[in-house]
Structures are given as structure tokens and as C-alpha cells.
Design a protein around this motif. Structure first.
Motif, PDB file in Angstrom:
ATOM      1  N   GLY A  57       0.834  -1.202   0.000  1.00  0.00           N
ATOM      2  CA  GLY A  57       0.000   0.000   0.000  1.00  0.00           C
ATOM      3  C   GLY A  57       0.865   1.247   0.000  1.00  0.00           C
ATOM      4  O   GLY A  57       2.085   1.190   0.247  1.00  0.00           O
ATOM      5  N   ALA A  58       0.217   2.382  -0.291  1.00  0.00           N
ATOM      6  CA  ALA A  58       0.945   3.656  -0.340  1.00  0.00           C
ATOM      7  C   ALA A  58       1.491   4.022   1.036  1.00  0.00           C
ATOM      8  O   ALA A  58       2.561   4.622   1.149  1.00  0.00           O
ATOM      9  N   LYS A  59       0.779   3.638   2.080  1.00  0.00           N
ATOM     10  CA  LYS A  59       1.244   3.980   3.424  1.00  0.00           C
ATOM     11  C   LYS A  59       2.587   3.305   3.700  1.00  0.00           C
ATOM     12  O   LYS A  59       3.511   3.918   4.224  1.00  0.00           O
ATOM     13  N   GLY A 113      -1.385  10.180   8.458  1.00  0.00           N
ATOM     14  CA  GLY A 113      -0.410   9.147   8.083  1.00  0.00           C
ATOM     15  C   GLY A 113       0.940   9.732   7.695  1.00  0.00           C
ATOM     16  O   GLY A 113       1.983   9.092   7.898  1.00  0.00           O
ATOM     17  N   HIS A 114       0.944  10.943   7.129  1.00  0.00           N
ATOM     18  CA  HIS A 114       2.220  11.552   6.740  1.00  0.00           C
ATOM     19  C   HIS A 114       3.087  11.813   7.976  1.00  0.00           C
ATOM     20  O   HIS A 114       4.281  11.513   7.981  1.00  0.00           O
ATOM     21  N   ALA A 115       2.469  12.365   9.009  1.00  0.00           N
ATOM     22  CA  ALA A 115       3.227  12.617  10.242  1.00  0.00           C
ATOM     23  C   ALA A 115       3.625  11.291  10.905  1.00  0.00           C
ATOM     24  O   ALA A 115       4.723  11.162  11.453  1.00  0.00           O
ATOM     25  N   PHE A 141       3.781  15.807   0.726  1.00  0.00           N
ATOM     26  CA  PHE A 141       2.454  16.369   0.475  1.00  0.00           C
ATOM     27  C   PHE A 141       1.722  15.543  -0.561  1.00  0.00           C
ATOM     28  O   PHE A 141       2.319  14.814  -1.345  1.00  0.00           O
ATOM     29  N   SER A 142       0.382  15.629  -0.507  1.00  0.00           N
ATOM     30  CA  SER A 142      -0.408  14.938  -1.523  1.00  0.00           C
ATOM     31  C   SER A 142      -1.281  15.949  -2.240  1.00  0.00           C
ATOM     32  O   SER A 142      -1.820  16.870  -1.638  1.00  0.00           O
ATOM     33  N   SER A 143      -1.392  15.763  -3.547  1.00  0.00           N
ATOM     34  CA  SER A 143      -2.168  16.665  -4.403  1.00  0.00           C
ATOM     35  C   SER A 143      -2.787  15.815  -5.498  1.00  0.00           C
ATOM     36  O   SER A 143      -2.034  15.267  -6.310  1.00  0.00           O
ATOM     37  N   ASP A 196       0.922  10.652  -4.532  1.00  0.00           N
ATOM     38  CA  ASP A 196      -0.009  10.868  -5.647  1.00  0.00           C
ATOM     39  C   ASP A 196      -1.170   9.872  -5.644  1.00  0.00           C
ATOM     40  O   ASP A 196      -1.740   9.564  -6.694  1.00  0.00           O
ATOM     41  N   ILE A 197      -1.544   9.403  -4.452  1.00  0.00           N
ATOM     42  CA  ILE A 197      -2.536   8.336  -4.352  1.00  0.00           C
ATOM     43  C   ILE A 197      -3.911   8.741  -4.914  1.00  0.00           C
ATOM     44  O   ILE A 197      -4.681   7.902  -5.352  1.00  0.00           O
ATOM     45  N   TYR A 198      -4.216  10.057  -4.907  1.00  0.00           N
ATOM     46  CA  TYR A 198      -5.534  10.507  -5.401  1.00  0.00           C
ATOM     47  C   TYR A 198      -5.455  11.130  -6.795  1.00  0.00           C
ATOM     48  O   TYR A 198      -6.360  11.856  -7.201  1.00  0.00           O
ATOM     49  N   TRP A 249      -6.344  -4.795  -0.590  1.00  0.00           N
ATOM     50  CA  TRP A 249      -5.364  -5.655  -1.255  1.00  0.00           C
ATOM     51  C   TRP A 249      -3.934  -5.291  -0.876  1.00  0.00           C
ATOM     52  O   TRP A 249      -3.021  -6.087  -1.054  1.00  0.00           O
ATOM     53  N   ARG A 250      -3.759  -4.077  -0.406  1.00  0.00           N
ATOM     54  CA  ARG A 250      -2.470  -3.583   0.088  1.00  0.00           C
ATOM     55  C   ARG A 250      -1.360  -3.647  -0.958  1.00  0.00           C
ATOM     56  O   ARG A 250      -0.348  -4.339  -0.773  1.00  0.00           O
ATOM     57  N   VAL A 251      -1.557  -2.929  -2.038  1.00  0.00           N
ATOM     58  CA  VAL A 251      -0.478  -2.802  -3.014  1.00  0.00           C
ATOM     59  C   VAL A 251      -0.263  -1.325  -3.371  1.00  0.00           C
ATOM     60  O   VAL A 251      -1.197  -0.640  -3.792  1.00  0.00           O
TER      61      VAL A 251
HETATM   62  C1  LIG Z   1      -2.979  10.906   1.337  1.00  0.00           C
HETATM   63  C2  LIG Z   1      -2.983   9.435   1.550  1.00  0.00           C
HETATM   64  N1  LIG Z   1      -1.877   8.736   1.263  1.00  0.00           N
HETATM   65  C3  LIG Z   1      -1.833   7.404   1.450  1.00  0.00           C
HETATM   66  C4  LIG Z   1      -2.922   6.715   1.937  1.00  0.00           C
HETATM   67  C5  LIG Z   1      -2.792   5.228   2.168  1.00  0.00           C
HETATM   68  O1  LIG Z   1      -3.039   4.495   1.016  1.00  0.00           O
HETATM   69  P1  LIG Z   1      -2.907   2.904   1.045  1.00  0.00           P
HETATM   70  O2  LIG Z   1      -4.220   2.358   1.454  1.00  0.00           O
HETATM   71  O3  LIG Z   1      -2.524   2.527  -0.358  1.00  0.00           O
HETATM   72  O4  LIG Z   1      -1.844   2.560   2.016  1.00  0.00           O
HETATM   73  C6  LIG Z   1      -4.089   7.394   2.243  1.00  0.00           C
HETATM   74  C7  LIG Z   1      -5.251   6.668   2.793  1.00  0.00           C
HETATM   75  O5  LIG Z   1      -6.173   7.219   3.320  1.00  0.00           O
HETATM   76  C8  LIG Z   1      -4.126   8.797   2.031  1.00  0.00           C
HETATM   77  O6  LIG Z   1      -5.226   9.495   2.296  1.00  0.00           O
END
Ligand SMILES: Cc1ncc(COP(=O)(O)O)c(C=O)c1O
Length: 393
Positions: free
Chosen positions: A90-92, A118-120, A159-161, A193-195, A233-235
Motif C-alpha cells: 500500500g501507499a502507506k 499518516g504523513h506525520a 504532500f499529496s495533491s 499521488d494516491i488521489y 489488497w495492500r499494493v
Molecule cells: C494521502 C494518503 N496517502 C496514502 C494513503 C494510504 O493508502 P494505502 O491504502 O494505499 O496505504 C491514504 C489513505 O487514506 C491517504 O489518504
């Protein structure tokens, strides 16, 4: 160690459900939709293939990495190969691997406030210090705000955008400004860049497309969780310079060995499906408008139209004042108990005067949820909103 407050809301909602209460949740940070049948079929085929029953490589399935590299090449307009990609849980987890690779104890990492906790958390997990950077009135970070929080220990900015919970999309000139600042002060950029598929303004750009010279100091994070309704699925992945990939690969090898191969095959199938994210974005765009309009019809709520993402992030300070609530945690608890509707209090994101309301749900759920909100809080006629939603279908 404190738990993420978003999970606390989910836990309370689950407890009510266990008592037989019909709880609707707009608190989730994930699409309500199921993963597409095509992806599920690919996963079933993968389960039947004995090749997936054995160890794979720590860096991840080369075929998946090649597809990720092609997608990142497309987004950044820079060449990436499978070698530049590490597959993560997953992205996390990708963010975790990135911060583990970058941060020494005591290093500071700038994160947007309001922003996704999650970033912090990944910064803290790496022994670093997450430093909140106030965003502007459109929830965007700026070079000026970053510089105000910069110290000799500043190592990176995450950061996410589009963002969570704000939906803020950083337009190209702003990205260039941030990139110039990062370049000048030798700060790394972790671009989550998850979104990226959920951009309703057409202004989304990868920071590397805006500022290709930043490549040697940028880590691009992505995944299938949101775009393909695959949170379970955690990828996810990171695309980064070789020293970061080497560190991430070693970390994966020493801990989880690799991301489960069946799940990687499912992600591979998802990346071959460009239609699902486009369709989801179209539906979310429509639901976003309806939810925001309904929220703005309630006295004491002021909801900006988010540029991207899956959430409305209204200012509820008027409502808190009128009702004598101390913060949005009280409002969220009240909504859950009285209207059986779960939303996330803004405190979870460093924004106590707001709530986060997810619109990545189906029409029926949204209609019922809006009805409950209006019955509990607002003078607006529920029937009007229901009719609008039905007409817009
Ligand atoms: C900004 C941001 N990044 C990452 C994630 C985590 O994504 P993933 O489920 O792929 O770990 C989230 C989930 O809420 C999120 O909001």
C-alpha cells in the motif's frame, strides 16, 4: 503511541453496528465500491497459478514494476524503468519505506496542516519530527509557508495533491515554486499521488512534470487502493532515485520478504484497466457537487467545493457555536449517536472547526446520509436533495 483518530470513529461505528444500529458511514477513507470483477478474476487465476505459491523478489514483480514505471513516466514525462520502482504494502507502506530511507533520528519533515495524519506518523516511525506547515485559504502549501518552518534539520516535505482531507490540487505554478524552494535548500520531496485520478479541475500535475530538475531529490508514491477500490489488497509503490530504492528493497527483504504475489498480480490487472478510475472520477464529481450543495444548505456549515479527492471538508464553526459544542469531535459523536451517521472530526487532521465527509459512496448511501444530516441538523427539505440526485443520475 496514539491511534489514528480516523480509526477511532470507525471503531465506534462498528460497535454501534454490532448492537444492531443501522449506521451509515461517510467516514471511510476509501471507495465504498467493490474491486472490479476483472481484477478479482485475475486474482483468482493468480491463486491457481503455482508460480504465486512460492517466494518472489523483494523489489516486486518485474511486470508490475514495469507497468508502474510506464504510469510514472506518463505522469512525470520523465523516463522511469522497472528498476526505479519498489512495490510496497500500500501507499502507506511506501511512505514508510521512503521515510525510513531518508530520515535520521531528529530530522524534521514538513507536512501539510490540515493534512492526512499518516504523513506525520511515518515520519515519527522513522525517528523524525513531523513539522506541520499551515496551508493557505485553498489548503495548498506554499514555498513561503515551508520556509517559515524550515530549520537546519529540515530533510523533506511530504504532500499529496489532490489532498486528504482537503481535496486541494496544487496547480503547476505553485508546484514550481515549491520545487524551487526544495532545490534551493536541498530538501527532498515525497509526492504522495494516491488521489491523482480524482482531479475535478483538470489542473493536476506531478511535481516532477512541473520541475523535472527535482528528480534526484523526489520520491513519487502511488498505489491502486483508491483509484481501483483496492484498499484491502495492500499494493502500492514508490518510484525514486537508486539509493532510495536500494534502501527500500533491503527493508522489505529484511521484514516482509515481498508483497504477496497474488495481490501484485491483482494490481497488475488493475493497472491494465484505465476505465475504472475514469468512471469512478465521473461518479465522484457528481456526488461531490450534491454533497457540497446539501452541506451548504445547512445553517452554520460552509463547504468549499474540493478540487479533487474523495472528501468534502466543510467549516462547521457556525454550527458548533450555535449548538454550544466545543469542537467537531462533539459534533461527530452527536451525529453518530443521533443520526447514526459517521463522519470524521476535523481534529484528526489538525482542523478542529471542520469535519471530513466522504463522497466515494453509492447514490443510495449518499441520499440516505444527506437525509439524516438534514433531519438532524438542517432546515433544507430532504426531498429537494433526493430529487436533485435522482435527476442528476
Ligand atoms: C494521502 C494518503 N496517502 C496514502 C494513503 C494510504 O493508502 P494505502 O491504502 O494505499 O496505504 C491514504 C489513505 O487514506 C491517504 O489518504
Amino acid at each position: 503511541m496514539t491511534d489514528n483518530p480516523i480509526f477511532a470513529v470507525a471503531a465506534r461505528a462498528q460497535a454501534l453496528r454490532a448492537q444492531g444500529v443501522d449506521v451509515i458511514t461517510l467516514a471511510a477513507g476509501e471507495p465504498q465500491a467493490a474491486t472490479s470483477a476483472m481484477v478479482v478474476e485475475a486474482a483468482v487465476d493468480a491463486v491457481r497459478d503455482p508460480a504465486t505459491h512460492h517466494y518472489g523478489t523483494a523489489q516486486g514483480d518485474p511486470a508490475l514494476r514495469a507497468l508502474v514505471a510506464a504510469a510514472v513516466t506518463d505522469g512525470t514525462q520523465l523516463p522511469w524503468s522497472a528498476d526505479d520502482v519498489q512495490v510496497a504494502l500500500g501507499a502507506k507502506h511506501a511512505l514508510f519505506l521512503a521515510t525510513q530511507a531518508l530520515i535520521d533520528a531528529g530530522d524534521e519533515v514538513l507536512v501539510a496542516a490540515p493534512g492526512w495524519p499518516g504523513h506525520a506518523e511515518v515520519v515519527t516511525a522513522a525517528g523524525g519530527v513531523a513539522v506541520p506547515v499551515p496551508t493557505d485559504d485553498q489548503f495548498r502549501i506554499s514555498a513561503e509557508a515551508l520556509d517559515n518552518r524550515r530549520t537546519p534539520r529540515t530533510r523533506a516535505v511530504i504532500f499529496s495533491s489532490p489532498g486528504n482531507p482537503t481535496g486541494a490540487v496544487h496547480p503547476e505554478p505553485r508546484l514550481r515554486q515549491i520545487a524551487d524552494w526544495a532545490q534551493r535548500h536541498r530538501v527532498w520531496v515525497i509526492s504522495d499521488d494516491i488521489y491523482q485520478a480524482f482531479d475535478y479541475t483538470g489542473t493536476y500535475r506531478s511535481i516532477l512534470r512541473a520541475a523535472p530538475q527535482l528528480r534526484a531529490r523526489t520520491i513519487v508514491v502511488g498505489g491502486v487502493s483508491k483509484e481501483h477500490a483496492m484498499t484491502g489488497w495492500r499494493v502500492g509503490w514508490l518510484a525514486a532515485p537508486p539509493e532510495i530504492i536500494a534502501s527500500a528493497r533491503l527493508h522489505v527483504s529484511r521484514t516482509i520478504t515481498h508483497v504477496p504475489t497474488v495481490n501484485q498480480r491483482a494490481a497488475l490487472a488493475a493497472l491494465g484497466d484505465t476505465g475504472t478510475p475514469v468512471e469512478a472520477a465521473r461518479d465522484y464529481r457528481r456526488r461531490r457537487a450534491l454533497l457540497v450543495e446539501a452541506l451548504n444548505g445547512i445553517a452554520g456549515i460552509d463547504c468549499p467545493l474540493p478540487d479533487g479527492g474523495m472528501f468534502a471538508f466543510p467549516d462547521v464553526t457556525g454550527l458548533l457555536r450555535d449548538r454550544g459544542w466545543a469542537g467537531s469531535t462533539e459534533l461527530a459523536a452527536w451525529l453518530l449517536d443521533i443520526a447514526h451517521l459517521a463522519v470524521v472530526p476535523g481534529e484528526a487532521f489538525n482542523a478542529p472547526g471542520r469535519i471530513r465527509v466522504c463522497f466515494a459512496v453509492d447514490d443510495e448511501t449518499l441520499i440516505t446520509a444527506i437525509g439524516r444530516l438534514q433531519t438532524a441538523l438542517g432546515p433544507t427539505a430532504h426531498e429537494t436533495t433526493v430529487r436533485q440526485i435522482e435527476e442528476a443520475r
